[in-house]
Scaffold this active site. Sequence first.
Site, mmCIF file in Angstrom:
data_model
loop_
_atom_site.group_PDB
_atom_site.id
_atom_site.type_symbol
_atom_site.label_atom_id
_atom_site.label_comp_id
_atom_site.label_asym_id
_atom_site.label_seq_id
_atom_site.Cartn_x
_atom_site.Cartn_y
_atom_site.Cartn_z
ATOM 1 N N ASN A 1 0.846 -1.194 0.000
ATOM 2 C CA ASN A 1 0.000 0.000 0.000
ATOM 3 C C ASN A 1 0.881 1.243 0.000
ATOM 4 O O ASN A 1 2.007 1.224 0.509
ATOM 5 C CB ASN A 1 -0.886 0.013 1.253
ATOM 6 N N HIS B 1 0.795 5.203 1.336
ATOM 7 C CA HIS B 1 0.051 6.047 2.282
ATOM 8 C C HIS B 1 0.687 7.440 2.328
ATOM 9 O O HIS B 1 1.919 7.556 2.427
ATOM 10 C CB HIS B 1 0.071 5.420 3.675
ATOM 11 N N THR C 1 -1.132 -5.454 6.257
ATOM 12 C CA THR C 1 -1.543 -6.455 7.241
ATOM 13 C C THR C 1 -2.983 -6.099 7.621
ATOM 14 O O THR C 1 -3.462 -5.021 7.257
ATOM 15 C CB THR C 1 -0.634 -6.397 8.489
ATOM 16 N N GLU D 1 -4.109 -4.955 10.183
ATOM 17 C CA GLU D 1 -4.160 -3.734 10.995
ATOM 18 C C GLU D 1 -3.952 -2.520 10.086
ATOM 19 O O GLU D 1 -3.042 -2.516 9.241
ATOM 20 C CB GLU D 1 -3.062 -3.798 12.060
ATOM 21 N N GLU E 1 4.708 10.238 -4.024
ATOM 22 C CA GLU E 1 4.027 8.938 -4.132
ATOM 23 C C GLU E 1 4.303 8.324 -5.499
ATOM 24 O O GLU E 1 4.638 7.135 -5.615
ATOM 25 C CB GLU E 1 2.519 9.101 -3.955
HETATM 26 C C1 GRF Z 1 -3.097 8.624 -2.452
HETATM 27 O O1 GRF Z 1 -2.811 9.805 -1.745
HETATM 28 C C2 GRF Z 1 -2.670 7.414 -1.662
HETATM 29 O O2 GRF Z 1 -1.518 7.620 -0.908
HETATM 30 C C3 GRF Z 1 -3.841 7.201 -0.741
HETATM 31 O O3 GRF Z 1 -4.969 7.480 -1.546
HETATM 32 C C4 GRF Z 1 -4.601 8.391 -2.578
HETATM 33 C C5 GRF Z 1 -4.957 7.755 -3.871
HETATM 34 O O4 GRF Z 1 -4.740 8.617 -4.952
HETATM 35 N N1 GRF Z 1 -3.842 5.866 -0.191
HETATM 36 P P1 GRF Z 1 -4.833 8.059 -6.426
HETATM 37 O O5 GRF Z 1 -6.201 7.407 -6.563
HETATM 38 O O6 GRF Z 1 -3.731 7.066 -6.629
HETATM 39 O O7 GRF Z 1 -4.702 9.253 -7.304
#
Ligand code: GRF
Length: 213
Positions: free
Chosen positions: A115, A117, A149, A151, A182
């Site tokens: 994931n 985040h 996980t 959690e 990201e």
């Molecule tokens: C991103 O900020 C990601 O970190 C979070 O949800 C958002 C998703 O953005 N989990 P996208 O749909 O990938 O544009």
Amino acid sequence: MANSVENTPVPLCVLISGRGSNLRAIGEAIATGQLRAVVRVVVSNRSDAPGLDWARGEGIETLVLPHQDYPSREAYDEALVQALKARGVRMVCLAGFMRMLGPAFCEAFPQAVLNVHPSLLPSFPGVGAQAQALAHGVKVSGVTVHFVTPELDAGPIIMQSAVPVRDDDTCETLSARILVEEHRVYPEAIQKIIAGGWRVDGRRVVTTAVSET
Ligand code: GRF
């Protein structure tokens, strides 16, 4: 997946609920050869997720599995596992997927559910991580890629990158700055896991060999 050097593209599922910009970043990293993978299927729990349109335009199979159609979380997870196994998926990348996944799902893809985040975990898990960071007054935030996980946002951390929080930031400007990271870090972290040369030691993901990429 651990310690195995992959020579053929690894079949991924990307799970989304919305915009899909991280999905696009993964697709672009595959196209440029940075990521040795193939998106086998994009799954959304929402039929109106804009990311589905991008996937369709790329000729990637899409699947909508609305969680409301299932009597329990376990039933939903089971349906998801079956759909992904039937398509030969070996790694699952959550990208804005707004659902928790239970133990049975995580065990079906050991050390292969990731994931992204938008905070430096363990600070600010859950929804609204960027707003939480602003409200707390931190001077640095960022992005975390971690194993999933059961959690929430608590699995072993694969990669992190920090961004500054500026005095005049709004939730939008901070989110945009984090999003750039990201898109850079998530494909890199996925490739690190695919390339092998790591193991999970308790909470830590540690390097065991210099990877060839
Ligand atoms: C991103 O900020 C990601 O970190 C979070 O949800 C958002 C998703 O953005 N989990 P996208 O749909 O990938 O544009």
